[in-house]
Design a protein around this motif. Structure first.
Motif, PDB file in Angstrom:
ATOM      1  N   VAL A 185       4.705   0.538   0.995  1.00  0.00           N
ATOM      2  CA  VAL A 185       3.643  -0.424   1.419  1.00  0.00           C
ATOM      3  C   VAL A 185       4.233  -0.936   2.748  1.00  0.00           C
ATOM      4  CG1 VAL A 185       2.722  -2.928   1.000  1.00  0.00           C
ATOM      5  CG2 VAL A 185       3.368  -1.557  -0.947  1.00  0.00           C
ATOM      6  N   GLY A 186       3.318  -0.693   3.901  1.00  0.00           N
ATOM      7  CA  GLY A 186       3.730  -0.773   5.162  1.00  0.00           C
ATOM      8  C   GLY A 186       5.155   0.023   5.328  1.00  0.00           C
ATOM      9  N   ASP A 187       6.207  -0.326   5.841  1.00  0.00           N
ATOM     10  CA  ASP A 187       7.482   0.353   6.064  1.00  0.00           C
ATOM     11  C   ASP A 187       8.217   0.452   4.926  1.00  0.00           C
ATOM     12  OD1 ASP A 187       6.742   0.654   8.551  1.00  0.00           O
ATOM     13  OD2 ASP A 187       7.871  -0.879   9.354  1.00  0.00           O
ATOM     14  N   VAL A 188       7.876  -0.574   3.782  1.00  0.00           N
ATOM     15  CA  VAL A 188       8.755  -0.752   2.510  1.00  0.00           C
ATOM     16  C   VAL A 188       8.439   0.531   1.712  1.00  0.00           C
ATOM     17  CG1 VAL A 188       9.352  -2.106   0.689  1.00  0.00           C
ATOM     18  CG2 VAL A 188       8.672  -3.305   2.818  1.00  0.00           C
ATOM     19  N   LYS A 189       9.851   1.055   1.396  1.00  0.00           N
ATOM     20  CA  LYS A 189       9.728   2.078   0.451  1.00  0.00           C
ATOM     21  C   LYS A 189       9.470   1.541  -1.166  1.00  0.00           C
ATOM     22  CE  LYS A 189      11.470   6.413  -0.553  1.00  0.00           C
ATOM     23  NZ  LYS A 189      12.414   7.292  -0.508  1.00  0.00           N
ATOM     24  N   LEU A 190       8.734   1.927  -2.063  1.00  0.00           N
ATOM     25  CA  LEU A 190       8.331   1.414  -3.383  1.00  0.00           C
ATOM     26  C   LEU A 190       9.348   2.379  -4.111  1.00  0.00           C
ATOM     27  CD1 LEU A 190       4.790   0.629  -3.276  1.00  0.00           C
ATOM     28  CD2 LEU A 190       6.393  -1.083  -2.922  1.00  0.00           C
ATOM     29  N   SER A 191      10.157   1.714  -5.235  1.00  0.00           N
ATOM     30  CA  SER A 191      10.568   2.476  -6.245  1.00  0.00           C
ATOM     31  C   SER A 191       9.606   2.912  -7.292  1.00  0.00           C
ATOM     32  CB  SER A 191      11.905   1.947  -6.717  1.00  0.00           C
ATOM     33  OG  SER A 191      11.910   0.631  -6.843  1.00  0.00           O
ATOM     34  N   ILE A 192       9.877   4.045  -7.880  1.00  0.00           N
ATOM     35  CA  ILE A 192       8.909   4.726  -8.765  1.00  0.00           C
ATOM     36  C   ILE A 192       9.474   4.803  -9.961  1.00  0.00           C
ATOM     37  CG2 ILE A 192       7.404   6.922  -9.090  1.00  0.00           C
ATOM     38  CD1 ILE A 192       7.922   7.315  -5.889  1.00  0.00           C
ATOM     39  N   SER A 193       8.877   4.556 -11.037  1.00  0.00           N
ATOM     40  CA  SER A 193       9.282   4.628 -12.437  1.00  0.00           C
ATOM     41  C   SER A 193       7.969   5.032 -13.441  1.00  0.00           C
ATOM     42  CB  SER A 193      10.133   3.455 -12.742  1.00  0.00           C
ATOM     43  OG  SER A 193       9.096   2.592 -13.034  1.00  0.00           O
ATOM     44  N   TYR A 194       8.369   6.092 -14.290  1.00  0.00           N
ATOM     45  CA  TYR A 194       7.248   6.607 -14.966  1.00  0.00           C
ATOM     46  C   TYR A 194       7.513   5.937 -16.629  1.00  0.00           C
ATOM     47  CZ  TYR A 194       6.751  10.175 -11.617  1.00  0.00           C
ATOM     48  OH  TYR A 194       6.534  10.870 -10.116  1.00  0.00           O
ATOM     49  N   ASP A 195       6.331   5.877 -17.228  1.00  0.00           N
ATOM     50  CA  ASP A 195       6.342   5.460 -18.515  1.00  0.00           C
ATOM     51  C   ASP A 195       5.522   6.787 -19.133  1.00  0.00           C
ATOM     52  OD1 ASP A 195       5.678   4.786 -21.120  1.00  0.00           O
ATOM     53  OD2 ASP A 195       4.883   2.622 -20.510  1.00  0.00           O
ATOM     54  N   LYS A 196       5.907   7.906 -19.526  1.00  0.00           N
ATOM     55  CA  LYS A 196       5.299   8.771 -19.896  1.00  0.00           C
ATOM     56  C   LYS A 196       4.110   8.740 -21.043  1.00  0.00           C
ATOM     57  CE  LYS A 196       6.811  12.628 -17.126  1.00  0.00           C
ATOM     58  NZ  LYS A 196       8.020  12.653 -16.805  1.00  0.00           N
ATOM     59  N   SER A 197       4.777   7.834 -21.947  1.00  0.00           N
ATOM     60  CA  SER A 197       3.977   7.808 -23.389  1.00  0.00           C
ATOM     61  C   SER A 197       2.518   7.110 -23.052  1.00  0.00           C
ATOM     62  CB  SER A 197       4.941   7.297 -24.222  1.00  0.00           C
ATOM     63  OG  SER A 197       5.098   5.789 -23.926  1.00  0.00           O
ATOM     64  N   ASN A 198       2.640   6.149 -22.199  1.00  0.00           N
ATOM     65  CA  ASN A 198       1.400   5.328 -21.726  1.00  0.00           C
ATOM     66  C   ASN A 198       0.904   5.824 -20.876  1.00  0.00           C
ATOM     67  OD1 ASN A 198       1.431   3.405 -24.132  1.00  0.00           O
ATOM     68  ND2 ASN A 198       3.289   2.387 -23.092  1.00  0.00           N
ATOM     69  N   GLN A 199       1.214   7.095 -20.011  1.00  0.00           N
ATOM     70  CA  GLN A 199       0.697   7.471 -18.672  1.00  0.00           C
ATOM     71  C   GLN A 199       0.672   6.712 -17.780  1.00  0.00           C
ATOM     72  OE1 GLN A 199      -2.854   9.610 -20.336  1.00  0.00           O
ATOM     73  NE2 GLN A 199      -1.505  11.050 -21.556  1.00  0.00           N
ATOM     74  N   HIS A 200       1.646   6.009 -17.482  1.00  0.00           N
ATOM     75  CA  HIS A 200       1.734   4.867 -16.477  1.00  0.00           C
ATOM     76  C   HIS A 200       2.617   5.161 -15.397  1.00  0.00           C
ATOM     77  CE1 HIS A 200       0.535   1.213 -19.260  1.00  0.00           C
ATOM     78  NE2 HIS A 200      -0.522   2.126 -18.929  1.00  0.00           N
ATOM     79  N   VAL A 201       2.492   4.918 -14.211  1.00  0.00           N
ATOM     80  CA  VAL A 201       3.468   4.836 -13.360  1.00  0.00           C
ATOM     81  C   VAL A 201       3.608   3.667 -12.546  1.00  0.00           C
ATOM     82  CG1 VAL A 201       2.029   6.059 -11.602  1.00  0.00           C
ATOM     83  CG2 VAL A 201       4.479   6.159 -11.136  1.00  0.00           C
ATOM     84  N   SER A 202       4.648   2.925 -12.254  1.00  0.00           N
ATOM     85  CA  SER A 202       4.890   1.808 -11.470  1.00  0.00           C
ATOM     86  C   SER A 202       5.626   1.772 -10.241  1.00  0.00           C
ATOM     87  CB  SER A 202       5.879   0.836 -12.442  1.00  0.00           C
ATOM     88  OG  SER A 202       5.025   0.716 -13.824  1.00  0.00           O
ATOM     89  N   PHE A 203       5.022   1.199  -9.417  1.00  0.00           N
ATOM     90  CA  PHE A 203       5.637   1.074  -7.779  1.00  0.00           C
ATOM     91  C   PHE A 203       5.894  -0.427  -7.900  1.00  0.00           C
ATOM     92  CE2 PHE A 203       2.116   3.840  -8.412  1.00  0.00           C
ATOM     93  CZ  PHE A 203       2.591   5.061  -7.602  1.00  0.00           C
ATOM     94  N   THR A 204       7.500  -0.628  -7.508  1.00  0.00           N
ATOM     95  CA  THR A 204       7.985  -1.866  -7.434  1.00  0.00           C
ATOM     96  C   THR A 204       8.761  -1.927  -6.218  1.00  0.00           C
ATOM     97  OG1 THR A 204       9.683  -1.104  -9.085  1.00  0.00           O
ATOM     98  CG2 THR A 204       8.006  -2.428  -9.830  1.00  0.00           C
ATOM     99  N   THR A 205       9.194  -3.155  -5.548  1.00  0.00           N
ATOM    100  CA  THR A 205      10.283  -3.482  -4.654  1.00  0.00           C
ATOM    101  C   THR A 205      10.717  -4.678  -4.834  1.00  0.00           C
ATOM    102  OG1 THR A 205      10.834  -3.477  -2.334  1.00  0.00           O
ATOM    103  CG2 THR A 205       8.510  -4.199  -3.135  1.00  0.00           C
ATOM    104  N   GLU A 206      12.289  -4.915  -4.605  1.00  0.00           N
ATOM    105  CA  GLU A 206      12.601  -6.216  -4.781  1.00  0.00           C
ATOM    106  C   GLU A 206      12.257  -7.306  -3.467  1.00  0.00           C
ATOM    107  OE1 GLU A 206      13.985  -7.552  -7.344  1.00  0.00           O
ATOM    108  OE2 GLU A 206      13.695  -5.577  -8.309  1.00  0.00           O
ATOM    109  N   GLU A 207      11.797  -6.492  -2.374  1.00  0.00           N
ATOM    110  CA  GLU A 207      11.746  -7.262  -1.112  1.00  0.00           C
ATOM    111  C   GLU A 207      10.108  -7.842  -1.348  1.00  0.00           C
ATOM    112  OE1 GLU A 207      11.774  -4.906   2.653  1.00  0.00           O
ATOM    113  OE2 GLU A 207      12.957  -3.658   1.593  1.00  0.00           O
ATOM    114  N   SER A 208      10.137  -8.984  -0.647  1.00  0.00           N
ATOM    115  CA  SER A 208       8.672  -9.489  -0.553  1.00  0.00           C
ATOM    116  C   SER A 208       7.948  -9.002   0.380  1.00  0.00           C
ATOM    117  CB  SER A 208       9.099 -11.083  -0.579  1.00  0.00           C
ATOM    118  OG  SER A 208       9.459 -11.499   0.790  1.00  0.00           O
TER     119      SER A 208
END
Ligand code: ZN
Length: 894
Positions: A71-94
């Motif tokens: 998001v902008g310059d902020v790199k997001l961490s990526i985690s998969y939840d394969k059983s639900n076919q989800h992928v999450s993008f998160t960051t601790e930075e606001s």
């Protein structure tokens, strides 16, 4: 955690996407594609969990590899939840600004080689074109319904999600045509490839998105009024799309006018692709279909092939409004979506909705339940989770029930002077366009158009099992109508725990008033019964136009059969024909059936082939039962006279030039007239013409050859008999130029006529022939001519011969390990069924039958006689009941 308990992402995300821009680079020679997603997001108003300052967004993704996310310059961490076919993008930075999330990813291109391969996500196939003869043409296409958009796009793949803005860029080989749901806004060369940019006209659910890339050509509509309309096909095939294009040009304006809303997108494409599991997919503005259902050669296409194109095209067009523009909030509404598209198509193309097949199946009760679910049971139990496919959610019985339900509703609208499709456009599509709705919303909205309580009506027909049997009776001048849930195979509902709850029945009562004016009164029966002031002399029938899904029996004579319409007669005949012989029927019902038959020989009645055809099927069934289960000379006398009267109603000089329906009626009437010299002469004359054709133009329709053979064999000379026997042994293929039968069919006709001769000498010849060929397939057909035989002497000859040879055949059939012994076993079983059926006609034959079965049970090793007998005994109940009604109707035959 079960899938159904997973909270939808539209509720569980703190922020949700409102705009997507995807950039795909697709090389058709590689197994993967690369993609970039630019996703704008906003605060989720439907989220009511805890919020903190950290950014998090979860999307659907399946078999996608995310290489980076920012998001902008902020790199997001990526985690998969394969059983639900989800992928999450998160960051601790606001995240302080509203920069888009930018995702880089890779996805798979599936290669399709056979019809068994699943076409979901993005798939490709190569094909051979007729023009170059080369197989290096490619088509890449998508199929997202129900849950496969996430194989191509990281996205919220949910039915309620219709993003406000959607852009799709595709870079691929320059030679390809590229099509999506959107309109092309830009096209430019990029590194030897071409970039195509599309912007979507309206928000749409991911399941109806899609794109097609490939070696395609197209036919374009020249009509200026419609959206740009094209049919894309494989190279060399677009000329076969003319009829489909003309169908779109005809029906698109009709739908716009009926729904009262223009087709909403700027373009409409149909694309044929070689492989597609569901056969057709209604992607919005980009319908994909397999070629065989859309393409026809206008010069040679049969009416049935043309009708199939109309049914497919109009169905897919309807989805563009209902299914795509107005969509549904759950996959368990698929039955409605499909039923609606098909019903509207039938209505506009004037194709009858035929309930008869469903009425046969929907009343059986086996293993503690109705054989067909209710719509409600289906909706509450159908699996719609991540592994569901469109075809696993689809249930053809429920789809059929949906069509029936819509047809009933439409009939009621019609009788209140309303057009159901127009009301649907005005009060449903116009109201809910762009939304994903519940079915209940539809019935609530339409309720304002009609006097009945529509939600309750729908509730009744979607919750109750099967259908009702309605009985009509009179006490004085009061018409009494009563309904009960109908079970075909169980005498008492309460014993099996079936609730006899009243349906909401459109009675559609057709009456004639004192001034001979005919009208239809639609009264809704929602209680057990109703009493109406309609004198008996004014009642014609109820359930007019077969508008309601139920069967009807009348306690009194039908006073106005002559005023019944063709379809009402057909409905009444089916109701009687299907119920007579069940525990619901009485001799009176059989009497009503014969009352209807009398109509056909009245000169005032306009001869209706369809009606007569159906009635004669049931009459033939009753004839065989009366012949073999009663001693009923009165019936045979009546039948001979009736057949003669029917014979007189038809012009036999013009027999050749008729439709299939008519030829079938001709054939049955001829067969019934086996005791009528005029008919036998007609048959003998045509038999000679056929066997010794005098000119090249001699022609006997295949439908008639059977009855012509049977009747002429009844009086055959030895010479004629031998001619037929020669055909059985080796069909003279030159005769095939004089009929439309195949060689096999002609042989079957010939062999089936062998037991018709009245001469005992010829009958014995036939029996010898069977005995000499007992190891031949279908040899038992040589005996079928005896089934309706009223001459006990001939039946006796057949039975004596059967008894004499039986042991020998059975012992041969029991020799292990040879094909012919197996074949003899099959033949003997079939002969036994045919011949034992003849042995119920009087006490003498009945005792022969019993003695025979007993002596073979004791005298021979186990060979299956017991199971044949059990089968016959099971069928016997219905036949004996019908035979027992004979005494009630005997008066009619005097
Ligand atoms: Zn459909």
């Amino acid at each position: 955690m079960s899938e159904s308990s997973v909270t939808p992402l539209l509720l569980s995300n703190v922020v949700v996407p409102y705009s997507y821009h995807y950039k795909l680079t697709i090389n058709h020679l590689k197994p993967n594609f690369s993609g970039e997603a630019i996703i704008h997001w906003k605060k989720n108003n439907n989220y009511n969990g805890q919020t903190d300052s950290k950014f998090s967004l979860t999307l659907h993704a399946c078999k996608l590899i995310i290489t980076s996310a920012f998001v902008g310059d902020v790199k997001l961490s990526i985690s998969y939840d394969k059983s639900n076919q989800h992928v999450s993008f998160t960051t601790e930075e606001s995240i302080s600004d509203d920069s888009p999330v930018i995702i880089q990813y890779m996805g798979q291109i599936k290669t399709i080689n056979t019809y068994q391969d699943t076409t979901q996500g993005l798939f490709k196939t190569n094909y051979l074109d007729d023009i170059s003869g080369k197989a290096n043409n490619y088509i890449l296409a998508t199929h997202f319904q129900p849950h496969s958009a996430k194989y191509v796009f990281p996205i919220i793949d949910e039915l309620q999600h219709k993003p406000e803005s959607f852009q799709l860029d595709i870079v691929t080989a320059t030679r390809f045509k590229v099509l999506t749901n959107g309109k092309l806004t830009n096209q430019e060369y990029v590194n030897e490839n071409t970039l195509h940019q599309f912007k979507y006209d309206l928000p749409m659910s991911p399941s109806v998105m899609g794109f097609v890339i490939g070696d395609l050509e197209y036919l374009s509509s020249e009509s200026l009024l419609q959206p740009t309309t094209r049919i894309y096909t494989c190279i060399g095939e677009s000329r076969y799309a003319r009829y489909a294009l003309a169908t779109i040009e005809k029906y698109l304006p009709i739908l716009q006018q009926k729904f009262g809303l223009e087709y909403p997108l700027s373009k409409l494409d149909f694309v044929t692709i070689p492989f597609l599991n569901d056969g057709a997919m209604e992607n919005w503005g980009l319908v994909t279909v397999i070629p065989s259902t859309l393409l026809v050669d206008e010069l040679t296409a049969t009416p049935a092939e043309r009708q199939q194109v109309v049914e497919l095209v109009v169905h897919e067009l309807v989805h563009q409004w209902v299914g795509n523009w107005v969509s549904f909030d759950s996959w368990n509404c698929l039955w409605f979506n499909e039923s609606f598209a098909t019903w509207v198509t039938k209505n506009l193309a004037q194709i009858d909705v035929d309930y008869e097949d469903m009425l046969d199946k929907d009343c059986l009760y086996i293993d503690d339940k109705f054989t067909i679910q209710t719509i409600h049971e289906h909706v509450s139990t159908v699996y719609t989770g991540l592994n569901a496919t469109t075809s696993s959610i689809f249930d053809s019985n429920i789809y059929q029930k949906g069509i029936i339900l819509l047809n009933m509703i439409s009939e009621m609208f019609k009788h209140e002077g309303k057009d159901f499709i127009e009301c649907f456009g005005k009060f449903v599509i116009n109201q809910f366009k762009g939304e994903a709705i519940k079915l209940f919303d539809i019935w609530q909205q339409l309720n304002q158009c009609i006097s009945i309580d529509l939600p309750s009506f729908v509730y009744s027909w979607t919750r109750l099992s099967g259908f009702p049997l309605v009985r009509v009776s009179y006490s004085g001048d009061k018409l009494h109508i009563e309904q009960h849930t109908y079970l075909y195979n169980i005498p008492e509902l309460d014993k099996v725990g079936v609730e006899d709850a009243p349906f909401h029945i459109p009675l559609l009562i057709r009456v004639v008033d004192d001034n001979n004016q005919i009208k239809i009164l639609n009264i809704l029966l929602s209680d057990r019964s109703i009493e109406l002031d309609i004198p008996k002399s004014q009642l014609i029938n109820i359930n007019s136009g077969r508008g309601g899904y139920y069967r009807v029996l009348y306690q009194q004579n039908l006073s106005n059969i002559n005023l019944m319409t063709s379809s009402d007669l057909i409905g009444t005949i089916h109701d009687l024909g299907k119920i007579i012989g069940t525990q619901h029927s009485t001799g009176q019902d059989l009497g009503h059936f014969f009352d209807i038959l009398e109509l056909f020989v009245q000169s005032s009645w306009k001869f209706d082939w369809k009606v007569v055809k159906i009635a004669l099927v049931y009459l033939t069934k009753f004839q065989t039962i009366f012949t073999n289960y009663t001693n009923a000379p009165e019936f045979q006398t009546w039948l001979t006279k009736y057949a003669r009267d029917l014979f007189q109603r038809i012009n036999w000089d013009k027999v050749i030039a008729n439709s299939d329906d008519e030829l079938q009626v001709y054939s049955t009437i001829l067969e019934m007239n086996i005791n009528n010299k005029q008919a036998v002469d007609f048959a003998t004359r045509h038999f000679s013409q056929f066997i010794n054709p005098s000119s090249k133009s001699t022609f006997i329709p295949g439908e008639l050859v059977g009855s012509i053979f049977n009747l002429s064999m009844s009086v055959a000379t030895m010479k004629q008999y031998k001619q037929v026997l020669a055909l059985v042994k080796n069909a003279n293929t030159s005769l095939l130029n004089h009929t439309n039968l195949s060689q096999y069919e002609l042989q079957t006709v010939a062999i089936s006529s062998l037991a018709y001769p009245t001469s005992s000498e010829l009958l014995r010849k036939t029996l010898n022939f069977i005995n000499n060929n007992i190891d031949s397939k279908m040899i038992e057909l040589a005996i079928v001519g005896i089934s309706n035989c009223t001459d006990d002497t001939r039946v006796q000859i057949v039975f004596d011969w059967f008894k004499l040879n039986y042991d020998h055949w059975v012992l041969r059939s029991l020799r292990k390990g040879s094909d012919w012994s197996k074949q003899i076993g099959i033949t003997v079983r079939n002969l036994t069924k045919l011949i034992l059926e003849l042995m119920n006609r009087n006490q003498k034959f009945k005792s022969f039958r019993t003695e025979f079965i007993e002596s073979k049970r004791v005298g021979l090793p186990e060979h299956g006689l017991e199971s044949v007998n059990q089968e016959l005994e099971q069928e016997k109940e219905e036949k004996e009941m019908i035979a027992s009604f004979f005494s009630d109707v005997k008066q009619k035959f005097l």
